[in-house]
Write an enzyme that holds these catalytic residues in place. Structure first.
Site, PDB file in Angstrom:
ATOM      1  N   LYS A   1       0.878  -1.176   0.000  1.00  0.00           N
ATOM      2  CA  LYS A   1       0.000   0.000   0.000  1.00  0.00           C
ATOM      3  C   LYS A   1       0.912   1.221   0.000  1.00  0.00           C
ATOM      4  O   LYS A   1       1.490   1.584   1.021  1.00  0.00           O
ATOM      5  CB  LYS A   1      -0.913   0.025   1.233  1.00  0.00           C
ATOM      6  CG  LYS A   1      -1.964   1.122   1.100  1.00  0.00           C
ATOM      7  CD  LYS A   1      -2.447   1.664   2.400  1.00  0.00           C
ATOM      8  CE  LYS A   1      -1.467   2.573   3.083  1.00  0.00           C
ATOM      9  NZ  LYS A   1      -1.069   3.778   2.320  1.00  0.00           N
TER      10      LYS A   1
ATOM     11  N   ALA B   1       1.955   5.273  -0.244  1.00  0.00           N
ATOM     12  CA  ALA B   1       1.362   6.502   0.312  1.00  0.00           C
ATOM     13  C   ALA B   1       0.339   7.067  -0.674  1.00  0.00           C
ATOM     14  O   ALA B   1       0.514   6.950  -1.896  1.00  0.00           O
ATOM     15  CB  ALA B   1       2.465   7.514   0.571  1.00  0.00           C
TER      16      ALA B   1
ATOM     17  N   GLY C   1       2.849   3.840  13.456  1.00  0.00           N
ATOM     18  CA  GLY C   1       3.580   2.623  13.823  1.00  0.00           C
ATOM     19  C   GLY C   1       3.015   1.993  15.095  1.00  0.00           C
ATOM     20  O   GLY C   1       2.873   0.774  15.197  1.00  0.00           O
TER      21      GLY C   1
ATOM     22  N   GLU D   1      10.089   1.405  10.574  1.00  0.00           N
ATOM     23  CA  GLU D   1      11.049   2.519  10.550  1.00  0.00           C
ATOM     24  C   GLU D   1      10.219   3.777  10.770  1.00  0.00           C
ATOM     25  O   GLU D   1       9.437   4.173   9.903  1.00  0.00           O
ATOM     26  CB  GLU D   1      11.793   2.520   9.216  1.00  0.00           C
ATOM     27  CG  GLU D   1      12.999   3.418   9.220  1.00  0.00           C
ATOM     28  CD  GLU D   1      12.740   4.706   8.498  1.00  0.00           C
ATOM     29  OE1 GLU D   1      12.466   5.715   9.182  1.00  0.00           O
ATOM     30  OE2 GLU D   1      12.811   4.702   7.249  1.00  0.00           O
TER      31      GLU D   1
ATOM     32  N   CYS E   1      13.446  11.052   7.221  1.00  0.00           N
ATOM     33  CA  CYS E   1      13.436  10.698   8.655  1.00  0.00           C
ATOM     34  C   CYS E   1      14.819  10.850   9.264  1.00  0.00           C
ATOM     35  O   CYS E   1      14.957  10.837  10.477  1.00  0.00           O
ATOM     36  CB  CYS E   1      12.999   9.248   8.844  1.00  0.00           C
ATOM     37  SG  CYS E   1      11.422   8.909   8.119  1.00  0.00           S
TER      38      CYS E   1
ATOM     39  N   GLU F   1       9.592  16.238  14.954  1.00  0.00           N
ATOM     40  CA  GLU F   1      10.281  16.302  13.665  1.00  0.00           C
ATOM     41  C   GLU F   1       9.659  17.439  12.836  1.00  0.00           C
ATOM     42  O   GLU F   1       8.442  17.456  12.637  1.00  0.00           O
ATOM     43  CB  GLU F   1       9.993  14.971  12.965  1.00  0.00           C
ATOM     44  CG  GLU F   1      11.114  14.363  12.235  1.00  0.00           C
ATOM     45  CD  GLU F   1      10.762  12.970  11.717  1.00  0.00           C
ATOM     46  OE1 GLU F   1       9.654  12.448  11.981  1.00  0.00           O
ATOM     47  OE2 GLU F   1      11.604  12.408  11.015  1.00  0.00           O
TER      48      GLU F   1
ATOM     49  N   SER G   1      23.130   6.459   4.518  1.00  0.00           N
ATOM     50  CA  SER G   1      22.243   5.384   4.027  1.00  0.00           C
ATOM     51  C   SER G   1      22.834   4.665   2.814  1.00  0.00           C
ATOM     52  O   SER G   1      23.346   5.307   1.908  1.00  0.00           O
ATOM     53  CB  SER G   1      20.887   5.959   3.610  1.00  0.00           C
ATOM     54  OG  SER G   1      20.367   6.776   4.611  1.00  0.00           O
TER      55      SER G   1
HETATM   56  C1  SIN Z   1      13.693   7.889   5.205  1.00  0.00           C
HETATM   57  O1  SIN Z   1      13.610   9.087   5.320  1.00  0.00           O
HETATM   58  O2  SIN Z   1      12.856   7.162   5.741  1.00  0.00           O
HETATM   59  C2  SIN Z   1      14.770   7.206   4.417  1.00  0.00           C
HETATM   60  C3  SIN Z   1      15.983   7.993   4.263  1.00  0.00           C
HETATM   61  C4  SIN Z   1      17.134   7.236   3.630  1.00  0.00           C
HETATM   62  O3  SIN Z   1      16.992   6.100   3.173  1.00  0.00           O
HETATM   63  O4  SIN Z   1      18.213   7.812   3.629  1.00  0.00           O
END
Ligand code: SIN
Length: 478
Positions: free
Chosen positions: A175, A177, A234, A251, A285, A380, A440
């Site tokens: 699913k 967004a 979450g 996450e 995030c 955030e 990442s």
């Molecule tokens: C995210 O913001 O959830 C992912 C960021 C990333 O993979 O660097």
């Protein structure tokens, strides 16, 4: 694949179906509808669960080498269609095109990694106490998976979940967004085009996530749920998974501190903090939400930081030169504005920006004089706002950085090796970037501690999330 038009208003279960209802996908650039997407509900979700269960019976019996081969061709197809994927992401959620191109490659890199990882889902043979027995640990796919992905990485967060699931032999219901169904549908269509069997990867776009989610969370055949998004959602999914004891990987939200010591290379620290803060207009995030600078270098750092942020180009995300595009929607912009207003009302100074520029754009903003009681220090911001604070010593930096319920990403700039180790060991975060503002990668473990989540994505850790261990005790006769 030429374009998306044939997929408009459709959802994918065992083949594409025209939905009874559709909704407008609104592009942030114009504020206009850019496409119509299927508006799936409980009926489509139940059909998808049946299909996923049925497809799982044969998919789990394919060899890891067959699955790896399909992943390899999917990877190649994603790269061959990278420009279409990038343009689609930019239209859907306003990511600057150069970043969207980077994301298409990032998305493909997860498929590439799990192509290799599929064939390394090794079991084990281990010693037993009884001489006439042998012990084995077999690794098997968890089962059908339900995945909920966010709008801020419309491609990367799909493949980061789908590739390990498919590699392990799980079937996958996605699913996406509400804001970004088109990129997800493109990825799924590419999977079909390279021969991905029907029912292994399904997509249910919807404007009513709860209606699709509820039947899948209740269904005991769905063995795992994976989610990237807010801590609030979450928590709900965590509670819902308890009913059928599903495996989970979540996450969730972050509130990343970026700690810069007085022994750091200042120019590099500025460069990496800018990249960390302003990529995706601050909507990741792992974007830093708090920049802590040692008091001895605070003025020098701030001056350089403001100069660098001034150089960021704000504009049309389709333009190759744009660094910062619009925010995803009016709610996202309102939150950023509220945070800045609240900070200023409580005594923060605006060193740069602090204002909107036309619909949905917020100028790169630097704030000083920020204090822990301000809203942005607890929530955030998810926007291009950099609050700068100061600290006096290492112990204080650690205490400030850890003073949050979140624990996703954190960052440290220092040239002192001992300090780097101590910070890595003492920061309560799933990710610590030492002299690295963008850590990442497909081969690395991504995920949080505390209220930032459970489980890891990427690398071998990401495959484990989709595998169960079966203990086989084999008697040899005695
Ligand atoms: C995210 O913001 O959830 C992912 C960021 C990333 O993979 O660097």
């Amino acid at each position: 694949m030429a374009d998306l038009t044939p997929l408009e208003g459709k959802y994918l279960t065992g083949g594409w179906h025209a939905a009874d209802a559709t909704y407008d996908v609104i592009g942030p650039l114009s504020g206009d509808a850019i496409a119509r997407a299927a508006h799936c509900g409980p009926d489509e979700a139940k059909a998808a669960a049946d299909t996923a269960w049925e497809a799982f019976q044969s998919w789990r019996t394919t060899t890891a080498f067959e699955r790896a081969e399909l992943l390899r061709t999917w990877h190649d197809a994603i790269l061959a269609n990278a420009e279409l994927l990038a343009r689609t992401m930019t239209r859907e959620m306003g990511k600057p095109i150069k970043e969207a191109r980077g994301e298409a490659a990032y998305a493909a890199s997860f498929v590439r990694w799990y192509e290799g990882e599929a064939t390394r889902a090794y079991g084990e043979v281990f010693p037993t106490a009884a001489g006439h027995k042998r012990g084995l640990a077999l690794r098997k796919p968890v089962g059908p998976v339900y995945a909920v992905t966010p709008w801020n990485f419309p491609a990367g967060m799909v493949t980061r979940k789908a590739a390990p699931a498919l590699a392990a032999g799980c079937t996958f219901i996605l699913k996406p967004a509400e804001q970004t169904p088109l990129t997800a549908m493109l990825l799924a269509e590419l999977w079909r085009e390279v021969g991905g069997p029907e029912g292994t990867l399904q997509v249910l776009p919807t404007n009513d996530p709860a209606a699709v989610t509820a039947p899948l969370m209740e269904d005991p055949r769905i063995r795992k749920v994976t989610f990237t998004g807010s801590t609030e959602v979450g928590r709900m999914l965590y509670a819902q998974s308890a009913e059928t004891i599903k495996r989970i990987s979540f996450e969730l939200g972050g509130h990343a501190p970026f700690v810069i010591f007085d022994d750091a290379d200042l120019d590099q620290a500025v460069r990496e903090t800018i990249a960390c803060k302003f990529r995706n207009a601050g909507q990741t995030c792992v974007c830093t939400n708090r920049i802590y600078v040692h008091e001895a270098i605070a003025d020098a750092f701030t001056a350089k930081y403001v100069e660098a942020a001034k150089g960021l180009r704000v504009g049309d995300p389709n333009d190759d030169a744009t660094d910062v595009g619009p925010l995803v929607d009016a709610a996202g912009l309102a939150k950023v504005q509220d945070h800045v207003r609240d900070a200023v009302a409580h005594g923060a100074d605006v060193a740069l920006g602090g204002e909107t520029q036309g619909d949905l754009y917020f100028l790169p903003t630097v704030l000083t004089g920020v204090t822990p009681d301000m809203r942005m220090m607890q929530e955030e911001t998810f926007g291009p706002v950099a609050p700068i604070l100061t600290f006096a010593n290492e112990a204080e930096a650690i205490a400030l950085a850890n003073a949050t319920p979140y624990g996703l990403a954190s960052y440290v700039y220092t040239n002192d090796l001992g300090r780097a180790w101590r910070m890595a060991e003492n920061l309560e975060y799933g990710i610590v970037g030492i002299n690295d503002g963008v850590p990442s990668a497909a081969h690395a473990p991504f995920g949080g501690v505390k209220q930032s989540g459970i489980g890891r994505e990427g690398g071998p850790w990401g495959l484990d999330e989709y595998l169960e261990v079966t203990y086989v005790s084999m008697g040899l006769g005695h």
